[in-house]
Write a protein that holds these residues in place. Structure first.
Motif, PDB file in Angstrom:
ATOM      1  N   LEU A   3      22.345   2.290  -0.317  1.00 42.60           N
ATOM      2  CA  LEU A   3      21.825   1.648  -1.499  1.00 42.60           C
ATOM      3  C   LEU A   3      20.349   1.407  -1.296  1.00 42.60           C
ATOM      4  O   LEU A   3      19.913   1.072  -0.186  1.00 42.60           O
ATOM      5  CB  LEU A   3      22.501   0.296  -1.745  1.00 42.60           C
ATOM      6  N   GLN A   4      19.591   1.565  -2.359  1.00 48.53           N
ATOM      7  CA  GLN A   4      18.167   1.292  -2.272  1.00 48.53           C
ATOM      8  C   GLN A   4      17.746   0.424  -3.445  1.00 48.53           C
ATOM      9  O   GLN A   4      17.920   0.810  -4.599  1.00 48.53           O
ATOM     10  CB  GLN A   4      17.356   2.578  -2.266  1.00 48.53           C
ATOM     11  N   ALA A   5      17.192  -0.736  -3.101  1.00 51.09           N
ATOM     12  CA  ALA A   5      16.676  -1.660  -4.105  1.00 51.09           C
ATOM     13  C   ALA A   5      15.172  -1.500  -4.204  1.00 51.09           C
ATOM     14  O   ALA A   5      14.489  -1.303  -3.191  1.00 51.09           O
ATOM     15  CB  ALA A   5      17.025  -3.093  -3.733  1.00 51.09           C
ATOM     16  N   SER A   6      14.659  -1.580  -5.406  1.00 55.78           N
ATOM     17  CA  SER A   6      13.225  -1.458  -5.621  1.00 55.78           C
ATOM     18  C   SER A   6      12.831  -2.233  -6.861  1.00 55.78           C
ATOM     19  O   SER A   6      13.687  -2.704  -7.615  1.00 55.78           O
ATOM     20  CB  SER A   6      12.829   0.016  -5.762  1.00 55.78           C
ATOM     21  N   GLY A   7      11.530  -2.324  -7.073  1.00 49.49           N
ATOM     22  CA  GLY A   7      11.028  -2.962  -8.283  1.00 49.49           C
ATOM     23  C   GLY A   7      10.437  -4.329  -8.083  1.00 49.49           C
ATOM     24  O   GLY A   7       9.927  -4.935  -9.029  1.00 49.49           O
ATOM     25  N   GLY A   8      10.519  -4.844  -6.879  1.00 44.50           N
ATOM     26  CA  GLY A   8       9.935  -6.148  -6.625  1.00 44.50           C
ATOM     27  C   GLY A   8       8.422  -6.099  -6.649  1.00 44.50           C
ATOM     28  O   GLY A   8       7.813  -5.036  -6.751  1.00 44.50           O
ATOM     29  N   GLY A   9       7.826  -7.265  -6.571  1.00 41.43           N
ATOM     30  CA  GLY A   9       6.375  -7.349  -6.578  1.00 41.43           C
ATOM     31  C   GLY A   9       5.929  -8.740  -6.926  1.00 41.43           C
ATOM     32  O   GLY A   9       6.691  -9.700  -6.816  1.00 41.43           O
ATOM     33  N   LEU A  10       4.687  -8.822  -7.353  1.00 38.22           N
ATOM     34  CA  LEU A  10       4.090 -10.101  -7.723  1.00 38.22           C
ATOM     35  C   LEU A  10       4.102 -10.242  -9.240  1.00 38.22           C
ATOM     36  O   LEU A  10       3.678  -9.323  -9.956  1.00 38.22           O
ATOM     37  CB  LEU A  10       2.662 -10.184  -7.203  1.00 38.22           C
ATOM     38  N   ALA A  11       4.593 -11.374  -9.703  1.00 40.76           N
ATOM     39  CA  ALA A  11       4.591 -11.658 -11.138  1.00 40.76           C
ATOM     40  C   ALA A  11       4.083 -13.072 -11.354  1.00 40.76           C
ATOM     41  O   ALA A  11       4.236 -13.945 -10.487  1.00 40.76           O
ATOM     42  CB  ALA A  11       5.987 -11.502 -11.720  1.00 40.76           C
ATOM     43  N   GLN A  12       3.492 -13.288 -12.501  1.00 34.87           N
ATOM     44  CA  GLN A  12       3.053 -14.627 -12.860  1.00 34.87           C
ATOM     45  C   GLN A  12       4.212 -15.416 -13.442  1.00 34.87           C
ATOM     46  O   GLN A  12       5.164 -14.821 -13.978  1.00 34.87           O
ATOM     47  CB  GLN A  12       1.924 -14.552 -13.884  1.00 34.87           C
ATOM     48  N   PRO A  13       4.178 -16.722 -13.347  1.00 35.46           N
ATOM     49  CA  PRO A  13       5.206 -17.523 -14.016  1.00 35.46           C
ATOM     50  C   PRO A  13       5.288 -17.161 -15.497  1.00 35.46           C
ATOM     51  O   PRO A  13       4.265 -17.022 -16.166  1.00 35.46           O
ATOM     52  CB  PRO A  13       4.710 -18.953 -13.815  1.00 35.46           C
ATOM     53  N   GLY A  14       6.519 -16.988 -15.957  1.00 40.39           N
ATOM     54  CA  GLY A  14       6.732 -16.551 -17.332  1.00 40.39           C
ATOM     55  C   GLY A  14       6.771 -15.054 -17.496  1.00 40.39           C
ATOM     56  O   GLY A  14       7.104 -14.560 -18.580  1.00 40.39           O
ATOM     57  N   GLY A  15       6.430 -14.339 -16.449  1.00 40.36           N
ATOM     58  CA  GLY A  15       6.402 -12.887 -16.504  1.00 40.36           C
ATOM     59  C   GLY A  15       7.764 -12.255 -16.273  1.00 40.36           C
ATOM     60  O   GLY A  15       8.781 -12.954 -16.171  1.00 40.36           O
ATOM     61  N   GLU A  88      10.269 -20.637  -8.352  1.00 42.75           N
ATOM     62  CA  GLU A  88      11.470 -20.778  -7.530  1.00 42.75           C
ATOM     63  C   GLU A  88      12.337 -19.518  -7.501  1.00 42.75           C
ATOM     64  O   GLU A  88      13.338 -19.471  -6.773  1.00 42.75           O
ATOM     65  CB  GLU A  88      12.318 -21.977  -7.995  1.00 42.75           C
ATOM     66  N   ASP A  89      11.978 -18.500  -8.272  1.00 41.54           N
ATOM     67  CA  ASP A  89      12.655 -17.206  -8.185  1.00 41.54           C
ATOM     68  C   ASP A  89      12.121 -16.369  -7.018  1.00 41.54           C
ATOM     69  O   ASP A  89      12.661 -15.299  -6.731  1.00 41.54           O
ATOM     70  CB  ASP A  89      12.486 -16.418  -9.484  1.00 41.54           C
ATOM     71  N   THR A  90      11.069 -16.844  -6.386  1.00 37.83           N
ATOM     72  CA  THR A  90      10.502 -16.123  -5.257  1.00 37.83           C
ATOM     73  C   THR A  90      11.527 -16.002  -4.141  1.00 37.83           C
ATOM     74  O   THR A  90      12.088 -16.999  -3.678  1.00 37.83           O
ATOM     75  CB  THR A  90       9.246 -16.834  -4.743  1.00 37.83           C
ATOM     76  N   GLN A 113      18.223  -2.580   1.181  1.00 38.18           N
ATOM     77  CA  GLN A 113      17.298  -3.106   2.176  1.00 38.18           C
ATOM     78  C   GLN A 113      16.536  -4.341   1.707  1.00 38.18           C
ATOM     79  O   GLN A 113      15.898  -4.982   2.529  1.00 38.18           O
ATOM     80  CB  GLN A 113      16.284  -2.011   2.578  1.00 38.18           C
ATOM     81  N   GLY A 114      16.612  -4.678   0.443  1.00 35.22           N
ATOM     82  CA  GLY A 114      15.891  -5.849  -0.043  1.00 35.22           C
ATOM     83  C   GLY A 114      14.533  -5.502  -0.605  1.00 35.22           C
ATOM     84  O   GLY A 114      13.851  -4.601  -0.112  1.00 35.22           O
ATOM     85  N   THR A 115      14.149  -6.232  -1.635  1.00 37.13           N
ATOM     86  CA  THR A 115      12.834  -6.061  -2.238  1.00 37.13           C
ATOM     87  C   THR A 115      12.265  -7.443  -2.523  1.00 37.13           C
ATOM     88  O   THR A 115      12.959  -8.315  -3.038  1.00 37.13           O
ATOM     89  CB  THR A 115      12.908  -5.180  -3.512  1.00 37.13           C
ATOM     90  N   GLN A 116      11.007  -7.641  -2.155  1.00 34.78           N
ATOM     91  CA  GLN A 116      10.388  -8.959  -2.269  1.00 34.78           C
ATOM     92  C   GLN A 116       9.927  -9.209  -3.700  1.00 34.78           C
ATOM     93  O   GLN A 116       9.234  -8.372  -4.294  1.00 34.78           O
ATOM     94  CB  GLN A 116       9.192  -9.067  -1.321  1.00 34.78           C
ATOM     95  N   VAL A 117      10.294 -10.367  -4.216  1.00 36.15           N
ATOM     96  CA  VAL A 117       9.797 -10.836  -5.514  1.00 36.15           C
ATOM     97  C   VAL A 117       9.019 -12.118  -5.273  1.00 36.15           C
ATOM     98  O   VAL A 117       9.539 -13.063  -4.672  1.00 36.15           O
ATOM     99  CB  VAL A 117      10.953 -11.083  -6.503  1.00 36.15           C
ATOM    100  N   THR A 118       7.787 -12.128  -5.717  1.00 35.66           N
ATOM    101  CA  THR A 118       6.938 -13.308  -5.586  1.00 35.66           C
ATOM    102  C   THR A 118       6.436 -13.704  -6.961  1.00 35.66           C
ATOM    103  O   THR A 118       5.857 -12.879  -7.674  1.00 35.66           O
ATOM    104  CB  THR A 118       5.750 -13.036  -4.655  1.00 35.66           C
ATOM    105  N   VAL A 119       6.689 -14.951  -7.313  1.00 37.02           N
ATOM    106  CA  VAL A 119       6.243 -15.462  -8.615  1.00 37.02           C
ATOM    107  C   VAL A 119       5.204 -16.539  -8.351  1.00 37.02           C
ATOM    108  O   VAL A 119       5.501 -17.600  -7.823  1.00 37.02           O
ATOM    109  CB  VAL A 119       7.420 -16.023  -9.428  1.00 37.02           C
ATOM    110  N   SER A 120       3.999 -16.227  -8.736  1.00 34.76           N
ATOM    111  CA  SER A 120       2.886 -17.130  -8.435  1.00 34.76           C
ATOM    112  C   SER A 120       1.729 -16.838  -9.372  1.00 34.76           C
ATOM    113  O   SER A 120       1.517 -15.692  -9.777  1.00 34.76           O
ATOM    114  CB  SER A 120       2.441 -16.949  -6.985  1.00 34.76           C
ATOM    115  N   SER A 121       0.985 -17.887  -9.700  1.00 31.77           N
ATOM    116  CA  SER A 121      -0.216 -17.710 -10.508  1.00 31.77           C
ATOM    117  C   SER A 121      -1.439 -17.524  -9.624  1.00 31.77           C
ATOM    118  O   SER A 121      -2.545 -17.306 -10.120  1.00 31.77           O
ATOM    119  CB  SER A 121      -0.406 -18.909 -11.433  1.00 31.77           C
TER     120      SER A 121
END
Length: 121
Positions: A3-15, A88-90, A113-121
């Motif tokens: 299995l391969q997970a992808s699509g994570g990244g940096l998003a702003q709150p509300g994004g 808090e979704d980070t 393998q996991g994908t990092q999601v970071t939610v921050s302004s």
């Protein structure tokens, strides 16, 4: 089984972000697919799951109304659409395949393998 997970990244709150989970050696239609997330020092928690039997879906209360799980069988891919993101979704997000729909990580046999999601302004 892979299995391969992808699509994570940096998003702003509300994004929004959309995660993808692709299987390369088996059909996702044969398994329940769960999305989990984990932050350091905490247990891995399930946030959503889609059944292989009838396509029914479940969501954790923390993401209900904001996240949507779906499957495209033609692409052998399960998606997690994440809207109205909050700090808090980070977390690191994982997809997993198991024989039955369950909220317990131990019930899943195969993990991406996991994908990092970071939610921050």
């Amino acid at each position: 089984v892979q299995l391969q997970a992808s699509g994570g990244g940096l998003a702003q709150p509300g994004g929004s972000l959309r995660l993808s989970c692709v299987a390369s050696t088996f059909s996702l239609d044969l398994y329940a697919i769960g999305w989990f997330r984990q932050v350091p020092g905490k247990e891995r928690e399930q946030i959503s799951c889609i059944s292989s039997y009838d396509g029914s879906t479940t969501y954790a209360d923390s993401v209900k109304g904001r996240f949507t799980i779906s499957k495209d069988s033609s692409k052998n891919t399960v998606y997690l659409q994440m809207n109205s993101l909050k700090p808090e979704d980070t977390a690191v997000y994982y997809c997993a395949a198991g024989a039955v729909q369950s909220g317990l990580p131990g019930q899943y046999d195969y993990w991406g393998q996991g994908t990092q999601v970071t939610v921050s302004s």
